[in-house]
Scaffold this motif. Structure first.
Motif, PDB file in Angstrom:
ATOM      1  N   UNK A 181       7.733  -9.606 -33.442  1.00 11.33           N
ATOM      2  CA  UNK A 181       6.742  -8.885 -32.633  1.00 11.33           C
ATOM      3  C   UNK A 181       7.410  -7.883 -31.703  1.00 11.33           C
ATOM      4  N   UNK A 182       8.604  -8.218 -31.178  1.00 16.68           N
ATOM      5  CA  UNK A 182       9.263  -7.324 -30.219  1.00 16.68           C
ATOM      6  C   UNK A 182       9.699  -6.015 -30.878  1.00 16.68           C
ATOM      7  N   UNK A 183       9.821  -6.006 -32.203  1.00 13.81           N
ATOM      8  CA  UNK A 183      10.264  -4.793 -32.893  1.00 13.81           C
ATOM      9  C   UNK A 183       9.141  -3.786 -33.109  1.00 13.81           C
ATOM     10  N   UNK A 184       7.923  -4.131 -32.697  1.00 16.33           N
ATOM     11  CA  UNK A 184       6.829  -3.159 -32.771  1.00 16.33           C
ATOM     12  C   UNK A 184       6.259  -2.833 -31.386  1.00 16.33           C
ATOM     13  N   UNK A 185       6.930  -3.312 -30.338  1.00 11.41           N
ATOM     14  CA  UNK A 185       6.470  -2.996 -28.989  1.00 11.41           C
ATOM     15  C   UNK A 185       6.831  -1.552 -28.650  1.00 11.41           C
ATOM     16  N   UNK A 186       5.813  -0.729 -28.489  1.00 10.63           N
ATOM     17  CA  UNK A 186       5.967   0.703 -28.173  1.00 10.63           C
ATOM     18  C   UNK A 186       6.858   1.426 -29.185  1.00 10.63           C
ATOM     19  N   UNK A 187       6.741   1.015 -30.460  1.00  4.64           N
ATOM     20  CA  UNK A 187       7.421   1.727 -31.535  1.00  4.64           C
ATOM     21  C   UNK A 187       6.745   1.412 -32.860  1.00  4.64           C
ATOM     22  N   UNK A 188       7.036   2.241 -33.859  1.00  4.82           N
ATOM     23  CA  UNK A 188       6.491   2.033 -35.195  1.00  4.82           C
ATOM     24  C   UNK A 188       7.417   1.091 -35.955  1.00  4.82           C
ATOM     25  N   UNK A 189       6.921  -0.088 -36.275  1.00  7.88           N
ATOM     26  CA  UNK A 189       7.709  -1.077 -37.013  1.00  7.88           C
ATOM     27  C   UNK A 189       7.386  -0.972 -38.499  1.00  7.88           C
ATOM     28  N   UNK A 238       4.345   3.929 -47.098  1.00  9.87           N
ATOM     29  CA  UNK A 238       5.026   3.317 -45.953  1.00  9.87           C
ATOM     30  C   UNK A 238       3.973   2.755 -45.016  1.00  9.87           C
ATOM     31  N   UNK A 239       4.128   1.480 -44.637  1.00  7.23           N
ATOM     32  CA  UNK A 239       3.212   0.856 -43.676  1.00  7.23           C
ATOM     33  C   UNK A 239       3.988   0.560 -42.392  1.00  7.23           C
ATOM     34  N   UNK A 240       3.310   0.746 -41.264  1.00  6.64           N
ATOM     35  CA  UNK A 240       3.883   0.423 -39.957  1.00  6.64           C
ATOM     36  C   UNK A 240       2.875  -0.345 -39.108  1.00  6.64           C
ATOM     37  N   UNK A 241       3.386  -1.264 -38.294  1.00  2.95           N
ATOM     38  CA  UNK A 241       2.604  -1.939 -37.270  1.00  2.95           C
ATOM     39  C   UNK A 241       3.080  -1.476 -35.905  1.00  2.95           C
ATOM     40  N   UNK A 242       2.158  -1.476 -34.942  1.00  2.06           N
ATOM     41  CA  UNK A 242       2.523  -1.146 -33.565  1.00  2.06           C
ATOM     42  C   UNK A 242       1.835  -2.090 -32.599  1.00  2.06           C
ATOM     43  N   UNK A 301      -4.907   4.294 -25.066  1.00  5.99           N
ATOM     44  CA  UNK A 301      -5.651   4.344 -23.805  1.00  5.99           C
ATOM     45  C   UNK A 301      -5.902   2.948 -23.257  1.00  5.99           C
ATOM     46  N   UNK A 302      -5.555   1.931 -24.027  1.00  2.00           N
ATOM     47  CA  UNK A 302      -5.536   0.533 -23.609  1.00  2.00           C
ATOM     48  C   UNK A 302      -4.445  -0.135 -24.435  1.00  2.00           C
ATOM     49  N   UNK A 303      -4.126  -1.380 -24.139  1.00  2.00           N
ATOM     50  CA  UNK A 303      -3.178  -2.099 -24.989  1.00  2.00           C
ATOM     51  C   UNK A 303      -3.734  -2.106 -26.409  1.00  2.00           C
ATOM     52  N   UNK A 304      -2.948  -1.600 -27.368  1.00  2.00           N
ATOM     53  CA  UNK A 304      -3.489  -1.296 -28.699  1.00  2.00           C
ATOM     54  C   UNK A 304      -2.538  -1.745 -29.791  1.00  2.00           C
ATOM     55  N   UNK A 305      -3.121  -2.398 -30.817  1.00  2.00           N
ATOM     56  CA  UNK A 305      -2.383  -2.787 -32.017  1.00  2.00           C
ATOM     57  C   UNK A 305      -2.916  -1.969 -33.186  1.00  2.00           C
ATOM     58  N   UNK A 306      -2.017  -1.358 -33.932  1.00  2.00           N
ATOM     59  CA  UNK A 306      -2.399  -0.488 -35.038  1.00  2.00           C
ATOM     60  C   UNK A 306      -1.672  -0.879 -36.317  1.00  2.00           C
ATOM     61  N   UNK A 307      -2.327  -0.626 -37.447  1.00  2.00           N
ATOM     62  CA  UNK A 307      -1.691  -0.657 -38.746  1.00  2.00           C
ATOM     63  C   UNK A 307      -1.816   0.742 -39.331  1.00  2.00           C
ATOM     64  N   UNK A 308      -0.689   1.384 -39.616  1.00  2.00           N
ATOM     65  CA  UNK A 308      -0.662   2.714 -40.198  1.00  2.00           C
ATOM     66  C   UNK A 308      -0.215   2.606 -41.651  1.00  2.00           C
ATOM     67  N   UNK A 309      -1.037   3.128 -42.567  1.00  2.00           N
ATOM     68  CA  UNK A 309      -0.779   3.022 -43.995  1.00  2.00           C
ATOM     69  C   UNK A 309      -0.632   4.438 -44.565  1.00  2.00           C
ATOM     70  N   UNK A 310       0.596   4.850 -44.807  1.00  2.00           N
ATOM     71  CA  UNK A 310       0.851   6.154 -45.380  1.00  2.00           C
ATOM     72  C   UNK A 310       0.895   6.043 -46.898  1.00  2.00           C
ATOM     73  N   UNK A 311       0.079   6.868 -47.566  1.00  2.00           N
ATOM     74  CA  UNK A 311      -0.039   6.799 -49.026  1.00  2.00           C
ATOM     75  C   UNK A 311      -0.165   8.202 -49.605  1.00  2.00           C
ATOM     76  N   UNK A 312       0.177   8.378 -50.891  1.00  2.00           N
ATOM     77  CA  UNK A 312      -0.088   9.668 -51.532  1.00  2.00           C
ATOM     78  C   UNK A 312      -1.593   9.943 -51.566  1.00  2.00           C
ATOM     79  N   UNK A 313      -1.946  11.208 -51.423  1.00  2.00           N
ATOM     80  CA  UNK A 313      -3.365  11.571 -51.441  1.00  2.00           C
ATOM     81  C   UNK A 313      -3.865  11.861 -52.856  1.00  2.00           C
ATOM     82  N   UNK A 314      -2.949  12.082 -53.800  1.00  2.00           N
ATOM     83  CA  UNK A 314      -3.343  12.310 -55.187  1.00  2.00           C
ATOM     84  C   UNK A 314      -2.896  11.134 -56.040  1.00  2.00           C
ATOM     85  N   UNK A 315      -3.712  10.792 -57.034  1.00  2.00           N
ATOM     86  CA  UNK A 315      -3.418   9.632 -57.869  1.00  2.00           C
ATOM     87  C   UNK A 315      -2.745  10.078 -59.169  1.00  2.00           C
TER      88      UNK A 315
END
Length: 237
Positions: A138-146, A165-169, A223-237
């Motif tokens: 958990x500490x590896x995603x505190x205020x950074x993209x893990x 590429x997926x990241x948690x924050x 704007x508040x304490x926030x947890x995110x999942x970022x999912x980067x994917x190709x836009x074309x199949x």
């Protein structure tokens, strides 16, 4: 830059008693021709499974399947002999490839399990089925993209057969960062697990989803304490 907002209250919903599921994209009984997929991201289900219940053995093929527990414990078994138990902090991946049958159930008989089930279209068909899981601090995603997922088995996180590429924050209130798109032409689907933020100029809150593409980077301001999942994917199949 282009964006599309999917507010939490616009998701498909099915409550089967033992399973309470929200669908960002068309799935099962929820069919929305305007919400079929975001690039290679095909399924984003937000599931709660009651104690002692689960999905019986069922088949998949030619799909990359990622499970991310949010609370509780999830048990996996498949016909390749894999057996695993995952909990918050773990990420599980299954490349279905030529075909695999698996079951998923709540490992606890009393407490619910909440998890995200994510499907990504692969860039290679009919690969040998594969299963993996990893634990992330958990500490590896505190205020950074893990980074929790990539296309490279030698990079951080689990890997899949796709240029994704997926990241948690875990961002503190007031923290701001810039996400850099890893591959030209990719888009990023941001799912707000908890909290409030302004992403690429768009205010979002818990369980909202925001798709972003035609850009090389975008700002994320909590704007508040926030947890995110970022999912980067190709836009074309």
């Amino acid at each position: 830059m282009q964006t599309i907002l999917h507010s939490a209250n616009t998701r498909g919903h099915a409550n089967h008693g033992w399973l309470n599921s929200y669908h960002t994209f068309s799935f099962a009984g929820y069919q929305n021709p305007e919400r079929v997929h975001f690039g290679a991201l095909r399924v984003l289900n937000d599931d709660t499974v009651a104690g002692g219940m689960g999905f019986g053995t069922h088949p998949h093929d030619n799909m990359e399947i990622i499970s991310i527990p949010l609370s509780g414990t999830l048990e996996h078994k498949d016909n390749a002999g894999n057996h695993g138990i995952i909990r918050r902090g773990d990420v599980q991946v299954m490349s279905a490839g030529t075909g695999i049958a698996h079951s998923e159930k709540n490992h606890s008989h009393t407490e619910p399990v909440k998890f995200l089930q994510i499907w990504v279209f692969p860039n290679k068909r009919n690969v040998t089925p594969r299963y993996d899981q990893q634990t992330f601090r958990a500490e590896d995603r505190h205020n950074q993209f893990q980074q929790i997922l990539s296309p490279d088995a030698n990079d951080a996180g689990v890997w899949i057969n796709q240029d994704a590429w997926f990241h948690l924050t875990d961002f503190d209130a007031g923290f701001t960062a810039e996400y850099q798109v890893k591959k030209p032409g990719n888009g990023v689907y941001v799912f707000v697990l908890e909290g409030e933020a302004t992403i690429a100029g768009q205010p979002v809150s818990t369980r909202d989803g925001l798709g972003i593409w035609d850009t090389t980077s975008f700002p994320v301001a909590a704007t508040a304490a926030t947890r995110l999942l970022l999912m980067e994917v190709p836009m074309s199949l």
